[in-house]
Design a protein around this motif. Structure first.
Motif, short mmCIF file in Angstrom:
data_model
loop_
_atom_site.label_atom_id
_atom_site.label_comp_id
_atom_site.label_asym_id
_atom_site.label_seq_id
_atom_site.Cartn_x
_atom_site.Cartn_y
_atom_site.Cartn_z
N ARG A 31 -13.68 -16.38 -13.28
CA ARG A 31 -13.50 -14.70 -12.96
C ARG A 31 -12.64 -14.56 -12.41
O ARG A 31 -12.08 -14.07 -12.49
CB ARG A 31 -14.74 -14.48 -12.73
N SER A 32 -11.58 -15.49 -11.29
CA SER A 32 -10.90 -15.15 -11.03
C SER A 32 -9.20 -15.46 -11.50
O SER A 32 -8.36 -15.36 -11.56
CB SER A 32 -10.61 -16.26 -9.85
N TYR A 34 -9.84 -15.69 -15.24
CA TYR A 34 -9.36 -14.67 -16.34
C TYR A 34 -9.31 -13.24 -16.12
O TYR A 34 -8.14 -12.86 -17.28
CB TYR A 34 -9.77 -15.47 -17.36
N VAL A 35 -9.84 -12.40 -15.51
CA VAL A 35 -9.67 -11.05 -15.36
C VAL A 35 -8.73 -10.56 -13.78
O VAL A 35 -9.12 -11.56 -13.03
CB VAL A 35 -11.39 -10.92 -14.94
N ASP A 37 -7.64 -9.13 -10.62
CA ASP A 37 -8.17 -8.61 -9.53
C ASP A 37 -8.21 -6.79 -9.53
O ASP A 37 -9.23 -6.99 -9.20
CB ASP A 37 -7.00 -9.34 -8.26
N HIS A 39 -8.12 -5.32 -12.01
CA HIS A 39 -9.38 -4.36 -13.15
C HIS A 39 -10.20 -5.34 -12.77
O HIS A 39 -11.59 -4.81 -13.88
CB HIS A 39 -8.92 -4.44 -14.29
N ARG A 40 -10.95 -5.93 -11.64
CA ARG A 40 -11.68 -6.71 -11.66
C ARG A 40 -13.24 -5.98 -12.07
O ARG A 40 -14.01 -6.07 -12.41
CB ARG A 40 -11.96 -7.90 -11.02
N SER A 41 -14.00 -5.01 -10.85
CA SER A 41 -14.63 -4.54 -10.72
C SER A 41 -15.34 -3.30 -12.11
O SER A 41 -15.99 -3.73 -12.24
CB SER A 41 -14.26 -3.44 -9.79
N ILE A 43 -13.76 -4.20 -15.00
CA ILE A 43 -14.66 -4.94 -16.09
C ILE A 43 -16.07 -5.52 -15.39
O ILE A 43 -16.72 -6.53 -16.83
CB ILE A 43 -13.85 -5.84 -15.88
N MET A 44 -15.86 -5.77 -13.93
CA MET A 44 -17.43 -6.45 -14.45
C MET A 44 -18.68 -5.58 -14.55
O MET A 44 -19.57 -5.54 -15.26
CB MET A 44 -17.29 -7.24 -13.04
#
Length: 107
Positions: A31-32, A34-35, A37, A39-41, A43-44
């Protein structure tokens, strides 16, 4: 007859805990990687919606599906996830092959 069954259950529990113990650090690393930081929340959370819809649908339809139907949906979902993983792996390997190689010349 209860002791061998207890031993098998404890061994199964340890195997399950080992798999879960490997899964969460691995998925966190991916996750760290390819996604992003920033936009992580979002996207998840968006990826969680289809999972929650699937879980609620199976839970509400368990009387029609039965245990074998629910396990079939689980198997199909895991198979789809495996196909997506292999596709991602092939995309990443193609990207790594097409990147220009920078050679350093040592004197």
């Amino acid at each position: 007859t209860g002791m061998p069954l207890l031993g098998a259950l404890v061994a199964s529990l340890f195997a399950f805990e080992a798999c879960v113990g490997m899964y969460f650090p691995s998925i966190g690393t991916l996750r760290s990687k390819y996604v992003p930081d920033s936009h992580r929340s979002v996207i998840m959370n968006l990826w969680g919606i289809p999972l929650n819809v699937l879980v609620v649908s199976v839970f509400l339809g368990i009387h029609k599906l039965g245990i074998s139907g629910a396990l079939s949906i689980s198997t199909a979902s895991l198979g789809l996830a495996s196909l997506c993983m292999f596709r991602l792996r092939s995309i990443i390997s193609k990207e790594n092959d097409t990147e220009p190689k920078i050679l350093s010349i040592k004197e």
